[in-house]
Scaffold this active site. Structure first.
Site, short mmCIF file in Angstrom:
data_model
loop_
_atom_site.label_atom_id
_atom_site.label_comp_id
_atom_site.label_asym_id
_atom_site.label_seq_id
_atom_site.Cartn_x
_atom_site.Cartn_y
_atom_site.Cartn_z
N ASP A 183 86.86 -21.23 84.54
CA ASP A 183 88.24 -20.38 84.61
C ASP A 183 88.06 -19.20 83.55
O ASP A 183 88.82 -18.87 82.45
CB ASP A 183 89.24 -21.42 83.61
CG ASP A 183 90.57 -20.88 83.90
OD1 ASP A 183 91.14 -19.95 84.67
OD2 ASP A 183 91.56 -21.66 83.26
N ARG A 187 93.22 -14.07 80.40
CA ARG A 187 94.19 -14.81 79.59
C ARG A 187 93.24 -15.77 79.00
O ARG A 187 94.00 -16.26 77.75
CB ARG A 187 95.20 -15.52 80.46
CG ARG A 187 94.54 -16.46 81.55
CD ARG A 187 95.34 -17.39 82.22
NE ARG A 187 94.54 -18.31 83.32
CZ ARG A 187 94.22 -17.59 84.37
NH1 ARG A 187 94.49 -16.23 84.95
NH2 ARG A 187 93.43 -18.32 85.24
N ASN A 188 92.32 -16.23 78.90
CA ASN A 188 91.40 -17.11 78.49
C ASN A 188 90.44 -16.49 77.32
O ASN A 188 89.35 -17.26 76.77
CB ASN A 188 90.78 -17.80 79.36
CG ASN A 188 91.44 -18.95 79.91
OD1 ASN A 188 92.58 -19.31 79.67
ND2 ASN A 188 91.30 -19.35 81.17
N ASP A 204 89.08 -20.44 75.54
CA ASP A 204 89.93 -21.35 76.09
C ASP A 204 88.89 -22.09 77.29
O ASP A 204 88.17 -21.68 78.17
CB ASP A 204 90.95 -21.01 76.96
CG ASP A 204 92.01 -22.22 77.42
OD1 ASP A 204 93.23 -21.87 77.11
OD2 ASP A 204 91.44 -22.95 77.87
P1 ADP Z 1 95.60 -24.64 74.89
O1 ADP Z 1 94.13 -24.42 75.22
O2 ADP Z 1 95.55 -26.18 73.98
O3 ADP Z 1 96.67 -24.56 75.87
P2 ADP Z 1 95.60 -22.28 73.80
O4 ADP Z 1 94.26 -21.99 73.66
O5 ADP Z 1 96.39 -21.56 75.15
O6 ADP Z 1 96.12 -23.72 73.50
O7 ADP Z 1 96.43 -21.89 72.58
C1 ADP Z 1 97.92 -21.57 72.47
C2 ADP Z 1 98.29 -20.56 71.77
O8 ADP Z 1 97.55 -20.17 70.35
C3 ADP Z 1 97.95 -19.07 72.14
O9 ADP Z 1 98.89 -18.34 72.03
C4 ADP Z 1 96.47 -18.62 71.64
O10 ADP Z 1 96.67 -17.19 71.89
C5 ADP Z 1 96.41 -19.13 70.33
N1 ADP Z 1 95.29 -19.38 69.94
C6 ADP Z 1 94.40 -20.36 70.52
N2 ADP Z 1 93.34 -20.54 69.58
C7 ADP Z 1 93.34 -19.44 68.82
C8 ADP Z 1 92.48 -18.71 67.97
N3 ADP Z 1 91.09 -19.21 67.69
N4 ADP Z 1 92.80 -17.67 67.29
C9 ADP Z 1 94.00 -17.22 67.31
N5 ADP Z 1 94.90 -17.79 68.16
C10 ADP Z 1 94.57 -18.57 68.71
#
Ligand code: ADP
Length: 340
Positions: A183, A187-188, A204
């Site tokens: 993926d 966005r990731n 992600d």
């Molecule tokens: P999931 O993979 O569990 O759905 P996400 O990775 O999409 O969660 O994270 C949800 C939110 O948290 C997003 O807005 C993302 O930008 C933020 N986020 C995730 N990891 C980090 C990080 N290491 N530092 C800052 N923000 C983060």
């Protein structure tokens, strides 16, 4: 046609996961429901050292917070961190998925992959503690940098090449570890900061995590697959290799140079599958040089083996970086072509 069964699944599993976890021998579906996180060798952080300071967003499991971590060896003062939380009331499957995410992220150690710091699984709610990436996701960042009325884009072609190189280097590390991400998309990726010293990191691993689920096929229905980022052999036959990630990286390159546009604008996933299978490809964004265009085209070869390695992609991008000037990015809404 959609993935019917995992093609060569074992080849995609992290090498570290192939050997010791007992679950591999016990459960052929690689389900870790019965495996305690401590057995995976994850660093357990004392909860008293973590102070949550704000909300970053909603994740697939629960809220993600910013926080401060104290008593970190070799660090003066508190370390800013991101804390992913698991709601205390959840299914065993959700808890297992959450733990699997920690296991996956903890395998990597690279400047262009989000750093795993530790977990807090001894109390509820469970935490995964990661380095804090304050600049937000790459797609949102690119969109915010589009030119406005009389103002040119705040980004130059050099910025775009540097961001692309960051992601390519992260991908190369995954390639070296024989890890298939599945993926790769703007966005990731998250940024350390929005400022000029920004670094992009792959942050992600949700799709790779989900393939470990025993009910993966139920979950991986049409809506779950990032079709616009997938090569034909992935959406037609369910074949995923590092060359799948190379194709997706080509799409990410297109996202970067189109300043965060949705690929194949106006097309449904169904239409994109038909278009791509028949040899149709995205048109290059206006700000894209011939050199960058040729990387994209190579990433989108119908024959996976003909797609470049990430090392070759990095070399090409580095060459482009050396020969490019810091001109503001030209931006025009993208179009699609129907032919080869
Ligand atoms: P999931 O993979 O569990 O759905 P996400 O990775 O999409 O969660 O994270 C949800 C939110 O948290 C997003 O807005 C993302 O930008 C933020 N986020 C995730 N990891 C980090 C990080 N290491 N530092 C800052 N923000 C983060």
């Amino acid at each position: 046609k959609f993935p019917r069964r995992p093609m060569g699944l074992s080849a995609h599993i992290l090498p570290q996961l192939q050997q010791p976890p007992t679950v591999m021998r016990v459960n052929p579906n690689y389900d870790i429901v019965d495996t305690k996180p401590a057995e995976q060798g994850l660093i357990e952080i004392p909860r008293k050292n973590i102070k949550l300071t704000g909300e970053l967003g909603q994740g697939a499991f629960g809220e993600v917070y910013s926080g401060l971590l104290s008593n970190v060896p070799m660090v003066d003062g508190d370390l800013p961190v991101a804390v992913k939380t698991l709601p205390p009331v959840c299914t065993e499957q959700t808890e297992s998925d959450f733990h699997m995410e920690a296991v996956i992220v903890s395998q990597f150690n690279h400047p262009n992959i989000v750093k795993f710091i530790g977990v807090c699984f001894s109390h509820h709610p469970h935490y995964i503690v990661l380095e804090l990436l304050e600049g937000g996701d790459l797609k949102t960042f690119l969109r915010a940098a589009r030119p406005k009325q009389d103002q040119p884009s705040s980004l130059t072609v050099l910025d775009l090449l540097r961001l692309s190189l960051d992601v390519a280097r992260g991908c190369q590390h995954l390639e070296e570890k024989r890890f298939i991400h599945r993926d790769i998309a703007a966005r990731n990726c998250l940024l350390t900061t929005k400022g000029p010293n920004r670094t992009a990191k792959i942050a992600d691993f949700g799709m790779a995590r989900d393939i470990y689920r025993s009910d993966y096929y139920k979950k991986a229905g049409r809506a779950m697959l990032p079709v616009k980022w997938m090569p034909p052999e992935a959406f037609l036959d369910g074949v995923f290799t590092t060359k799948t990630d190379v194709w997706s990286f080509g799409i990410l390159l297109w996202e970067v140079f189109s300043l965060g546009h949705m690929p194949y604008p106006g097309c449904s996933n169904e239409e994109v599958m038909t278009l791509v299978t028949q040899g149709g490809r995205l048109d290059p964004p206006d700000s894209c040089s011939l050199a960058v265009l040729s990387i994209m085209i190579a990433c989108w070869s119908s024959v996976p083996e003909e797609r470049p390695t990430f090392s070759a992609i990095i070399s090409s991008l580095e060459k482009s970086l050396q020969s490019s000037r810091g001109l503001p990015v030209i931006y025009a809404p993208p179009t699609i072509s129907a032919g080869g």
